[in-house]
Scaffold this motif. Structure first.
Motif, PDB file in Angstrom:
ATOM      1  N   PHE A 414     -25.007 -28.696 -48.679  1.00 10.85           N
ATOM      2  CA  PHE A 414     -26.085 -29.206 -47.837  1.00 10.85           C
ATOM      3  C   PHE A 414     -27.131 -28.112 -47.596  1.00 10.85           C
ATOM      4  O   PHE A 414     -28.341 -28.387 -47.653  1.00 10.85           O
ATOM      5  CB  PHE A 414     -25.540 -29.697 -46.493  1.00 10.85           C
ATOM      6  N   VAL A 415     -26.686 -26.886 -47.313  1.00 11.72           N
ATOM      7  CA  VAL A 415     -27.633 -25.789 -47.109  1.00 11.72           C
ATOM      8  C   VAL A 415     -28.427 -25.535 -48.391  1.00 11.72           C
ATOM      9  O   VAL A 415     -29.626 -25.253 -48.341  1.00 11.72           O
ATOM     10  CB  VAL A 415     -26.897 -24.505 -46.665  1.00 11.72           C
ATOM     11  N   CYS A 416     -27.765 -25.660 -49.543  1.00 10.55           N
ATOM     12  CA  CYS A 416     -28.440 -25.545 -50.844  1.00 10.55           C
ATOM     13  C   CYS A 416     -29.537 -26.599 -50.954  1.00 10.55           C
ATOM     14  O   CYS A 416     -30.689 -26.285 -51.306  1.00 10.55           O
ATOM     15  CB  CYS A 416     -27.420 -25.700 -51.968  1.00 10.55           C
ATOM     16  N   TRP A 417     -29.203 -27.841 -50.637  1.00  9.93           N
ATOM     17  CA  TRP A 417     -30.192 -28.938 -50.690  1.00  9.93           C
ATOM     18  C   TRP A 417     -31.328 -28.690 -49.704  1.00  9.93           C
ATOM     19  O   TRP A 417     -32.492 -28.961 -50.012  1.00  9.93           O
ATOM     20  CB  TRP A 417     -29.503 -30.264 -50.367  1.00  9.93           C
ATOM     21  N   TYR A 418     -30.992 -28.153 -48.532  1.00 10.95           N
ATOM     22  CA  TYR A 418     -32.038 -27.886 -47.547  1.00 10.95           C
ATOM     23  C   TYR A 418     -33.045 -26.878 -48.099  1.00 10.95           C
ATOM     24  O   TYR A 418     -34.260 -27.048 -47.933  1.00 10.95           O
ATOM     25  CB  TYR A 418     -31.432 -27.345 -46.249  1.00 10.95           C
ATOM     26  N   GLY A 419     -32.547 -25.826 -48.760  1.00 11.14           N
ATOM     27  CA  GLY A 419     -33.459 -24.841 -49.329  1.00 11.14           C
ATOM     28  C   GLY A 419     -34.353 -25.434 -50.402  1.00 11.14           C
ATOM     29  O   GLY A 419     -35.559 -25.159 -50.444  1.00 11.14           O
ATOM     30  N   LEU A 420     -33.785 -26.266 -51.246  1.00 10.44           N
ATOM     31  CA  LEU A 420     -34.542 -26.826 -52.372  1.00 10.44           C
ATOM     32  C   LEU A 420     -35.443 -27.986 -51.965  1.00 10.44           C
ATOM     33  O   LEU A 420     -36.580 -28.109 -52.450  1.00 10.44           O
ATOM     34  CB  LEU A 420     -33.576 -27.287 -53.469  1.00 10.44           C
ATOM     35  N   LYS A 421     -34.974 -28.852 -51.082  1.00 10.93           N
ATOM     36  CA  LYS A 421     -35.707 -30.074 -50.742  1.00 10.93           C
ATOM     37  C   LYS A 421     -35.950 -30.264 -49.241  1.00 10.93           C
ATOM     38  O   LYS A 421     -37.069 -30.543 -48.812  1.00 10.93           O
ATOM     39  CB  LYS A 421     -34.940 -31.297 -51.275  1.00 10.93           C
ATOM     40  N   GLY A 422     -34.874 -30.185 -48.461  1.00 10.84           N
ATOM     41  CA  GLY A 422     -34.950 -30.529 -47.046  1.00 10.84           C
ATOM     42  C   GLY A 422     -35.957 -29.715 -46.256  1.00 10.84           C
ATOM     43  O   GLY A 422     -36.602 -30.240 -45.340  1.00 10.84           O
ATOM     44  N   SER A 423     -36.110 -28.427 -46.597  1.00 11.56           N
ATOM     45  CA  SER A 423     -37.023 -27.561 -45.848  1.00 11.56           C
ATOM     46  C   SER A 423     -38.486 -27.906 -46.074  1.00 11.56           C
ATOM     47  O   SER A 423     -39.368 -27.403 -45.362  1.00 11.56           O
ATOM     48  CB  SER A 423     -36.790 -26.089 -46.234  1.00 11.56           C
ATOM     49  N   LYS A 424     -38.743 -28.779 -47.048  1.00 11.20           N
ATOM     50  CA  LYS A 424     -40.126 -29.145 -47.373  1.00 11.20           C
ATOM     51  C   LYS A 424     -40.492 -30.550 -46.898  1.00 11.20           C
ATOM     52  O   LYS A 424     -41.655 -30.948 -46.971  1.00 11.20           O
ATOM     53  CB  LYS A 424     -40.339 -29.030 -48.883  1.00 11.20           C
ATOM     54  N   ILE A 425     -39.494 -31.308 -46.405  1.00  5.91           N
ATOM     55  CA  ILE A 425     -39.760 -32.691 -45.999  1.00  5.91           C
ATOM     56  C   ILE A 425     -40.689 -32.711 -44.786  1.00  5.91           C
ATOM     57  O   ILE A 425     -40.371 -32.172 -43.728  1.00  5.91           O
ATOM     58  CB  ILE A 425     -38.451 -33.431 -45.654  1.00  5.91           C
ATOM     59  N   GLY A 426     -41.831 -33.336 -44.953  1.00  6.02           N
ATOM     60  CA  GLY A 426     -42.790 -33.442 -43.871  1.00  6.02           C
ATOM     61  C   GLY A 426     -43.668 -32.215 -43.687  1.00  6.02           C
ATOM     62  O   GLY A 426     -44.695 -32.268 -43.014  1.00  6.02           O
ATOM     63  N   LEU A 427     -43.270 -31.088 -44.309  1.00  5.32           N
ATOM     64  CA  LEU A 427     -44.001 -29.835 -44.093  1.00  5.32           C
ATOM     65  C   LEU A 427     -45.302 -29.797 -44.851  1.00  5.32           C
ATOM     66  O   LEU A 427     -46.339 -29.378 -44.339  1.00  5.32           O
ATOM     67  CB  LEU A 427     -43.127 -28.649 -44.475  1.00  5.32           C
ATOM     68  N   GLU A 428     -45.280 -30.263 -46.106  1.00  7.64           N
ATOM     69  CA  GLU A 428     -46.491 -30.223 -46.931  1.00  7.64           C
ATOM     70  C   GLU A 428     -47.577 -31.108 -46.343  1.00  7.64           C
ATOM     71  O   GLU A 428     -48.746 -30.763 -46.320  1.00  7.64           O
ATOM     72  CB  GLU A 428     -46.172 -30.664 -48.371  1.00  7.64           C
ATOM     73  N   GLU A 429     -47.155 -32.272 -45.820  1.00  8.77           N
ATOM     74  CA  GLU A 429     -48.137 -33.171 -45.211  1.00  8.77           C
ATOM     75  C   GLU A 429     -48.786 -32.533 -44.009  1.00  8.77           C
ATOM     76  O   GLU A 429     -50.002 -32.635 -43.778  1.00  8.77           O
ATOM     77  CB  GLU A 429     -47.481 -34.497 -44.785  1.00  8.77           C
ATOM     78  N   LYS A 430     -47.982 -31.825 -43.190  1.00  3.19           N
ATOM     79  CA  LYS A 430     -48.522 -31.161 -41.996  1.00  3.19           C
ATOM     80  C   LYS A 430     -49.530 -30.087 -42.392  1.00  3.19           C
ATOM     81  O   LYS A 430     -50.567 -29.915 -41.761  1.00  3.19           O
ATOM     82  CB  LYS A 430     -47.381 -30.528 -41.203  1.00  3.19           C
ATOM     83  N   ARG A 431     -49.199 -29.342 -43.458  1.00  2.11           N
ATOM     84  CA  ARG A 431     -50.066 -28.253 -43.876  1.00  2.11           C
ATOM     85  C   ARG A 431     -51.394 -28.756 -44.421  1.00  2.11           C
ATOM     86  O   ARG A 431     -52.406 -28.073 -44.367  1.00  2.11           O
ATOM     87  CB  ARG A 431     -49.348 -27.376 -44.924  1.00  2.11           C
ATOM     88  N   HIS A 432     -51.360 -29.963 -44.971  1.00  2.00           N
ATOM     89  CA  HIS A 432     -52.590 -30.539 -45.510  1.00  2.00           C
ATOM     90  C   HIS A 432     -53.312 -31.434 -44.509  1.00  2.00           C
ATOM     91  O   HIS A 432     -54.230 -32.155 -44.851  1.00  2.00           O
ATOM     92  CB  HIS A 432     -52.278 -31.334 -46.792  1.00  2.00           C
ATOM     93  N   GLY A 433     -52.796 -31.424 -43.265  1.00  2.00           N
ATOM     94  CA  GLY A 433     -53.482 -32.166 -42.195  1.00  2.00           C
ATOM     95  C   GLY A 433     -53.202 -33.638 -42.161  1.00  2.00           C
ATOM     96  O   GLY A 433     -53.907 -34.400 -41.499  1.00  2.00           O
TER      97      GLY A 433
END
Length: 434
Positions: A414-433
């Motif tokens: 799960f921690v592996c998946w978080y690094g590859l995918k989970g840590s980016k969920i919703g983050l890119e959208e926030k960064r692009h406004g």
């Protein structure tokens, strides 16, 4: 385009110099709480012996220590929101000093209850330090190098974790069992040595406390924006409910909980696994191998810092945790010395787990939101108390310590998946406004 340069007297140079001094001072604190945490972990057996405690009573050392982490994390973030990271650090150091000096009457009276109070206060101080130092180091600089900075600082935490047992080894020398000749003298010697160690820790931290009171710490950029905008921006999106709605935050807290739990059972069960799986293994040799495991853990953290400056932190976390998960699987299979060696090697790749998950969970956050999420991440350290309970149940049911390592396989996956995918969920959208 002309290159931006700073003279030694320019505002940019002065600010960079202040940040370097601040990072050096704060990093020294990582060493201190790493030392005290492993010192406490090693006190169960000798404390139980000399104060004639049951195993359950002795285990309250961990309950007091990790319980304080859970209880103090939110109050520490509240102090940081009101008085800044410097206020949180000063609170943590003050509690640390008070707790260290409480050990004086505790050891004089040979009172386990009073010693538990001292450990709780020390851990409350450590919790406040961790809730403030981790995000401060993470956010004080270039966003792309957040994981690198925190891993470097946490490397010194690992050094402290190695020094703690070495100090304990000097304190204990040989343990005299209850009823054996020389027990009373050995007990007095143990308590006197413990008193000396914590007095030294208290004095050193009192000096550091004075330094932090005097020195002006630079403010991370996100905090500067909030101070300029006022309380309305500071409160917006910084509540616990608001930050948990961010997928990469809630998933990161779960990943940290699982990671700390796996790290704890790996450390705590290693000696038992080595004795069971490696024919002819002695307790002293197992202790040496545990030191090798700790050394690899620390080396892995320091050695990974240059790579974290070049490569994506999430991808590195995914690769490291994926390998660690496979190595824990080999340990679970009970393949004799191979399983022992696999567990030792797993901690080389476990090394970047805690600080990298921490920094990824803080990704895209600023100001008060960083402080709220940091406190929740520190609270997730309670995984170190809860996951071992499940491991104990599996050991009781199967009669095998290696069987409990099955917990690590899906947890680290799960921690592996978080690094590859989970840590980016919703983050890119926030960064692009969005």
């Amino acid at each position: 385009m002309a290159l931006k340069t700073f003279t030694k007297d320019s505002p940019g140079a002065r600010k960079g110099s202040k940040a370097t001094i601040a990072i050096a001072l704060v990093t020294s604190l990582f060493f201190i709480w790493g030392l005290t945490m492993n010192l406490v972990n090693g006190l169960n057996s000798p404390m139980g012996n000399y104060l004639e405690l049951s195993a359950t009573e002795a285990s309250f050392l961990q309950v007091a220590y990790y319980g304080a982490y859970f209880i103090m994390a939110i109050p520490a973030s509240m102090v940081a929101k009101r008085y800044g990271y410097k206020g949180g650090v000063i609170l943590g150091l003050a509690l640390f000093v008070i707790g260290s000096f409480i050990t004086v009457p505790a050891t004089n009276a040979a009172s386990f209850t009073l010693f538990l109070v001292s450990m709780f206060v020390i851990a409350a101080g450590a919790s406040s330090l961790e809730a403030n130092c981790n995000p401060y180091i993470t956010k004080l600089g270039d966003e792309k190098r957040e994981a690198m900075r925190l891993n470097l600082a946490q490397g010194f935490n690992g050094v402290g974790s190695m020094v703690g047992p070495l100090i304990l080894a000097q304190i204990l020398t040989t343990t005299v069992a209850v009823g054996q000749p020389g027990f009373d003298a050995a007990k007095l010697g143990f308590l006197a040595n413990m008193r000396t160690v914590y007095i030294v820790i208290g004095v050193v931290l009192a000096v550091l406390l004075a330094v932090f009171v005097i020195v002006k710490l630079p403010t991370p950029p996100g905090d500067e924006e909030e101070m300029a905008a006022g309380d309305e921006l500071a409160d917006k999106g910084a509540s616990i409910g608001a930050v948990l709605k961010r997928p990469h935050v809630s998933l990161g807290i779960l990943a940290e909980f699982l990671y700390v739990g796996v790290q704890t059972i790996g450390f705590s069960l290693f000696s038992g696994i080595a004795l069971a799986e490696w024919e002819g293994m002695t307790a002293s040799t197992a202790a040496v191998l545990l030191s090798v495991l700790s050394l690899l853990f620390t080396i892995g953290r320091f050695a990974s810092v240059p790579m974290l400056a070049k490569f994506d932190a999430g991808k590195m976390l995914g690769a490291y945790m994926g390998i660690a998960s496979l190595l824990f699987l080999v340990t679970f299979l009970g393949l004799g010395p191979l399983s022992v060696a696999s567990l030792i090697l797993a901690f080389l790749f476990m090394s970047i787990g805690y600080p990298t998950v921490f920094s990824l969970t803080l990704g895209g956050l600023k100001g008060a939101a960083v402080k709220t999420v940091s406190s929740l991440l520190v609270m997730s350290i309670v995984g170190g108390a809860l996951v071992p309970i499940l491991a104990g149940a599996l050991i009781d049911a199967s009669g095998s310590q290696t069987f409990a390592m099955i917990i690590a396989v899906p947890s680290l996956a799960f921690v592996c998946w978080y690094g590859l995918k989970g840590s980016k969920i919703g983050l890119e959208e926030k960064r692009h406004g969005a």
